[in-house]
Design a protein around this motif. Structure first.
Motif, mmCIF file in Angstrom:
data_model
loop_
_atom_site.group_PDB
_atom_site.id
_atom_site.type_symbol
_atom_site.label_atom_id
_atom_site.label_comp_id
_atom_site.label_asym_id
_atom_site.label_seq_id
_atom_site.Cartn_x
_atom_site.Cartn_y
_atom_site.Cartn_z
ATOM 1 N N LEU A 107 -2.149 -4.961 -5.260
ATOM 2 C CA LEU A 107 -3.095 -3.882 -4.998
ATOM 3 C C LEU A 107 -3.278 -3.019 -6.237
ATOM 4 O O LEU A 107 -2.373 -2.893 -7.065
ATOM 5 C CB LEU A 107 -2.600 -3.008 -3.851
ATOM 6 C CG LEU A 107 -2.545 -3.680 -2.481
ATOM 7 C CD1 LEU A 107 -1.633 -2.907 -1.563
ATOM 8 C CD2 LEU A 107 -3.942 -3.788 -1.883
ATOM 9 N N SER A 135 -7.651 -4.296 -2.993
ATOM 10 C CA SER A 135 -7.008 -5.563 -3.326
ATOM 11 C C SER A 135 -7.723 -6.230 -4.499
ATOM 12 O O SER A 135 -7.256 -7.240 -5.015
ATOM 13 C CB SER A 135 -7.017 -6.494 -2.107
ATOM 14 O OG SER A 135 -8.348 -6.691 -1.641
ATOM 15 N N TYR A 184 -7.760 2.826 -3.362
ATOM 16 C CA TYR A 184 -6.993 1.609 -3.620
ATOM 17 C C TYR A 184 -7.771 0.403 -3.100
ATOM 18 O O TYR A 184 -8.641 0.526 -2.222
ATOM 19 C CB TYR A 184 -5.592 1.665 -3.021
ATOM 20 C CG TYR A 184 -5.505 1.862 -1.525
ATOM 21 C CD1 TYR A 184 -5.667 0.805 -0.634
ATOM 22 C CD2 TYR A 184 -5.205 3.121 -0.997
ATOM 23 C CE1 TYR A 184 -5.553 0.990 0.735
ATOM 24 C CE2 TYR A 184 -5.084 3.317 0.368
ATOM 25 C CZ TYR A 184 -5.254 2.244 1.228
ATOM 26 O OH TYR A 184 -5.137 2.426 2.580
ATOM 27 N N ILE A 203 0.843 -1.199 0.000
ATOM 28 C CA ILE A 203 0.000 0.000 0.000
ATOM 29 C C ILE A 203 0.877 1.247 0.000
ATOM 30 O O ILE A 203 0.650 2.186 -0.764
ATOM 31 C CB ILE A 203 -0.946 0.018 1.218
ATOM 32 C CG1 ILE A 203 -2.017 -1.062 1.091
ATOM 33 C CG2 ILE A 203 -1.621 1.395 1.343
ATOM 34 C CD1 ILE A 203 -2.912 -1.186 2.307
ATOM 35 N N ALA A 235 -7.091 -3.009 3.286
ATOM 36 C CA ALA A 235 -6.505 -3.106 1.948
ATOM 37 C C ALA A 235 -7.430 -2.500 0.907
ATOM 38 O O ALA A 235 -7.167 -2.594 -0.293
ATOM 39 C CB ALA A 235 -6.220 -4.564 1.603
#
Length: 263
Positions: A74, A124, A122, A46, A109
């Motif tokens: 990611l 996953s 952002y 990240i 995430a």
């Protein structure tokens, strides 16, 4: 065919107006279903992903990229508002967003953060090119307009023009405009899609966002709707850059009511 999820909309009723510091975001969302350890590879990725977005986005006002491999991979996107691209405020906003989102969502995430001048996201899960209306936030002024019939007519016409502008490739997903309501009153509005969306998807996202004007905002003097793929706003005071940078562009509630709506 892309499937748009409408799982929830967070509605904030804005009861007061005042200015706030530029570094304060309008809103954020931390996906609690994507909890991860601060010491994990995902957390490290990240940070690396955000560093890329901060580095790449300011030059064009937009960046969509990925970082990592396997289950730790990611996907990220950062975008400045269309009328801010090329200014130092674009770069500053992306930097603030990257820093603040890590503080507000340290263990997730998946996260999103909205500022007046930029948006950062952002996850996953790969989301590039997909319409995201799974989570939305609505701010609206509790005061009503004085001439609802004329207001609704002018807003509708203005919104149509903005949506038409936003899907023109050279406009990079952004449309804005204003309409004179009276000698002393002007309506300002804009709409923007994230640049990863195709023309049809941008139009669809804006239509969903604008639909909240009638169903939730009513005849309010101001309203903004934030989604993960687009956002729209109208006010009865100037909101375009650079005028907005020196005006009461940011709304903060003296008292805020939050309601989670489930379809």
């Amino acid at each position: 065919m892309k499937i748009m999820r409408h799982s929830s909309i967070l509605v904030l009723l804005v009861l007061g107006i005042c200015s706030i510091e530029a570094a304060d975001p309008m809103a954020d969302f931390c996906d609690k279903d994507t909890k991860t350890s601060k010491s994990s590879q995902v957390s490290t990725n990240i940070d690396a992903l955000l560093a890329q977005l901060v580095s790449k986005a300011p030059s064009t006002g937009y960046s969509a990229t990925s970082y990592g491999k396997g289950q730790a991979k990611l996907y990220g996107l950062a975008q400045c508002r269309g009328d801010v691209v090329g200014s130092k405020d674009c770069s500053s906003c992306i930097q603030d967003a990257a820093k603040e989102i890590r503080q507000r969502c340290p263990d997730e995430a998946g996260a999103m953060i909205w500022y007046d001048f930029c948006f950062l996201k952002y996850s996953s899960k790969s989301f590039i090119g997909e319409v995201d209306t799974s989570y939305g936030i609505i701010f609206y002024n509790v005061q009503n307009v004085t001439d609802p019939e004329k207001f609704v007519k002018e807003l509708g016409a203005l919104v149509d023009k903005i949506k038409a502008q936003a899907v023109v490739p050279k406009n990079l997903g952004f449309g804005k405009g204003k309409a004179k309501l009276s000698p002393l009153s002007t309506l300002y509005a804009f709409g923007q899609c994230t640049r990863d969306l195709a023309k049809a998807d941008c139009s669809q996202c804006l239509a969903i966002a604008v639909g909240n004007y009638e169903t939730i905002c009513g005849n309010r003097r101001g309203c903004r709707v934030l989604y993960g793929s687009c956002y729209v706003r109208y006010e009865l005071y100037p909101i375009f850059y650079p005028v907005g940078a020196n005006s009461t562009m940011n709304l903060v509630a003296d008292e805020t009511i939050m309601t989670l709506l489930n379809p």
